[in-house]
Design an enzyme around this catalytic site. Structure first.
Site, PDB file in Angstrom:
ATOM      1  N   LYS A  12      -7.678  10.216   7.511  1.00 38.94           N
ATOM      2  CA  LYS A  12      -6.857  11.227   6.826  1.00 38.94           C
ATOM      3  C   LYS A  12      -6.575  10.720   5.419  1.00 38.94           C
ATOM      4  O   LYS A  12      -6.058   9.620   5.248  1.00 38.94           O
ATOM      5  CB  LYS A  12      -5.545  11.440   7.574  1.00 38.94           C
ATOM      6  CG  LYS A  12      -4.534  12.318   6.827  1.00 38.94           C
ATOM      7  CD  LYS A  12      -3.127  12.127   7.368  1.00 38.94           C
ATOM      8  CE  LYS A  12      -2.549  10.764   7.066  1.00 38.94           C
ATOM      9  NZ  LYS A  12      -2.159  10.591   5.642  1.00 38.94           N
ATOM     10  N   GLY A 101      -2.633   3.561   5.458  1.00 35.38           N
ATOM     11  CA  GLY A 101      -2.338   4.796   4.752  1.00 35.38           C
ATOM     12  C   GLY A 101      -3.365   5.892   4.930  1.00 35.38           C
ATOM     13  O   GLY A 101      -3.363   6.870   4.186  1.00 35.38           O
ATOM     14  N   ILE A 102      -4.253   5.748   5.917  1.00 36.84           N
ATOM     15  CA  ILE A 102      -5.262   6.785   6.160  1.00 36.84           C
ATOM     16  C   ILE A 102      -5.121   7.368   7.563  1.00 36.84           C
ATOM     17  O   ILE A 102      -6.072   7.892   8.133  1.00 36.84           O
ATOM     18  CB  ILE A 102      -6.692   6.262   5.912  1.00 36.84           C
ATOM     19  CG1 ILE A 102      -6.950   4.930   6.616  1.00 36.84           C
ATOM     20  CG2 ILE A 102      -6.944   6.114   4.420  1.00 36.84           C
ATOM     21  CD1 ILE A 102      -8.377   4.407   6.427  1.00 36.84           C
ATOM     22  N   GLY A 103      -3.922   7.287   8.099  1.00 36.70           N
ATOM     23  CA  GLY A 103      -3.590   7.997   9.327  1.00 36.70           C
ATOM     24  C   GLY A 103      -4.288   7.521  10.568  1.00 36.70           C
ATOM     25  O   GLY A 103      -4.486   8.313  11.507  1.00 36.70           O
ATOM     26  N   ASP A 136       2.658  12.577  10.730  1.00 35.21           N
ATOM     27  CA  ASP A 136       1.256  12.812  10.389  1.00 35.21           C
ATOM     28  C   ASP A 136       0.431  13.380  11.539  1.00 35.21           C
ATOM     29  O   ASP A 136      -0.710  13.803  11.327  1.00 35.21           O
ATOM     30  CB  ASP A 136       0.601  11.509   9.916  1.00 35.21           C
ATOM     31  CG  ASP A 136       0.825  11.238   8.437  1.00 35.21           C
ATOM     32  OD1 ASP A 136       1.231  12.169   7.716  1.00 35.21           O
ATOM     33  OD2 ASP A 136       0.603  10.096   8.010  1.00 35.21           O
TER      34      ASP A 136
END
Length: 288
Positions: A12, A101-103, A136
């Site tokens: 993400k 930080g990319i889910g 998220d």
């Protein structure tokens, strides 16, 4: 009987992230444009009497397999809300760095929801049903569609312009604690006004570039602070060579560079990987 279901958990990417406020319960109010990339983790779910999780892959170390893992929490929530009595064996192959930080964890949970819903023959969780799992998770249930996210992750809308192209994703191997970044942001900076500009006028890549120039990630300046992860500035410097735009994703420390072609993206990724072999570097297509 279905023997196994595969589910893909794509990375993400927050192309924008505006921090516009904080609620009395501590949840931050955000605006973000989220896209998904064709690199990610993979899950395999199989029928079983009980519910269990195994983890393998290059980033398996340190990933729990008990109920502290969001995948297990998502599975239990789906079972409870849909009245499911059977279990499942879940295998998670971690190819994305965690705390990046990319889910990763949220996308894994969303993939588990999709895979288990198919395995058990029930409807997946809605965004509202999934929200207690994390802010998220609802947007990750929207994958692969580019999505505008607002509120605490509970207000979602399909982006009027569905992006095309390639990303280069770079993680310098530094875990950035989300809570620490938000706390430091709140201590140092005022909240920004809600101003995620409309996208309905965007017709092509040139329009998109103009739109992105007016956007930002409010957490980049915090995460790249000398006390947290100053290496983020080094990553962005490398990505800005030849890219259309570059910034940090989420609370970091993964950063993205946007490219119009596969050749340009792979050339950039190869250059950075050769220069900084200790970094995680991937050229990835934006999913349609």
């Amino acid at each position: 009987m279905t023997t196994a279901i595969e589910a893909f958990a794509p990375a993400k990417i927050n192309l924008t992230l505006h921090v516009t406020g904080v609620r009395s319960d501590g949840y931050h109010v955000l605006e973000s444009l989220v896209v998904f990339a064709d690199c990610g983790d993979r899950l395999l779910v199989s029928p079983s009497e009980s519910l269990s999780l195994t983890v393998d892959g290059p980033f398996a170390q340190g990933v729990p397999t008990d109920n502290s893992n969001l995948v297990m929490q998502a599975a239990e929530r789906l079972r409870n809300l849909r009245g499911i009595t059977q279990g499942a064996t879940i295998n998670l192959t971690k190819t994305l760095p965690h705390g990046a930080g990319i889910g990763g964890g949220s996308s894994d949970a969303a993939a588990a929801i999709r895979g288990l819903a198919e395995l058990w023959g029930v409807a997946p969780l809605s965004g509202q049903e999934a929200l207690p799992l994390g802010a998220d998770v609802p947007v990750c249930l929207c994958a692969p569609t580019a999505t505008q996210m607002r509120g605490i992750g509970d207000v979602l809308a399909t982006a009027p312009y569905q992006l095309k192209g390639w990303l280069v994703l770079v993680n310098p191997g530094v875990v950035v604690p989300t809570g620490k970044v938000f706390a430091r942001h709140d201590a140092l900076y005022d909240f920004t006004p809600a101003n995620l500009e409309p996208m309905d006028w965007i017709k092509d890549d040139d329009d998109l570039d103009m739109w992105l120039l007016g956007q930002r990630n409010d957490l980049t300046k915090v995460a790249s602070d000398s006390s947290i992860a100053p290496v983020v500035q080094d990553v962005l410097k490398e990505l800005r060579v030849g890219s259309r735009n570059a910034d940090m994703s989420g609370s970091g420390s993964t950063c993205w560079g946007l490219f119009t072609s596969e050749d340009k993206a792979k050339s950039c990724a190869d250059r950075i990987a050769a220069k900084r072999p200790e970094w995680w570097v991937r050229a990835a297509r934006i999913l349609p």
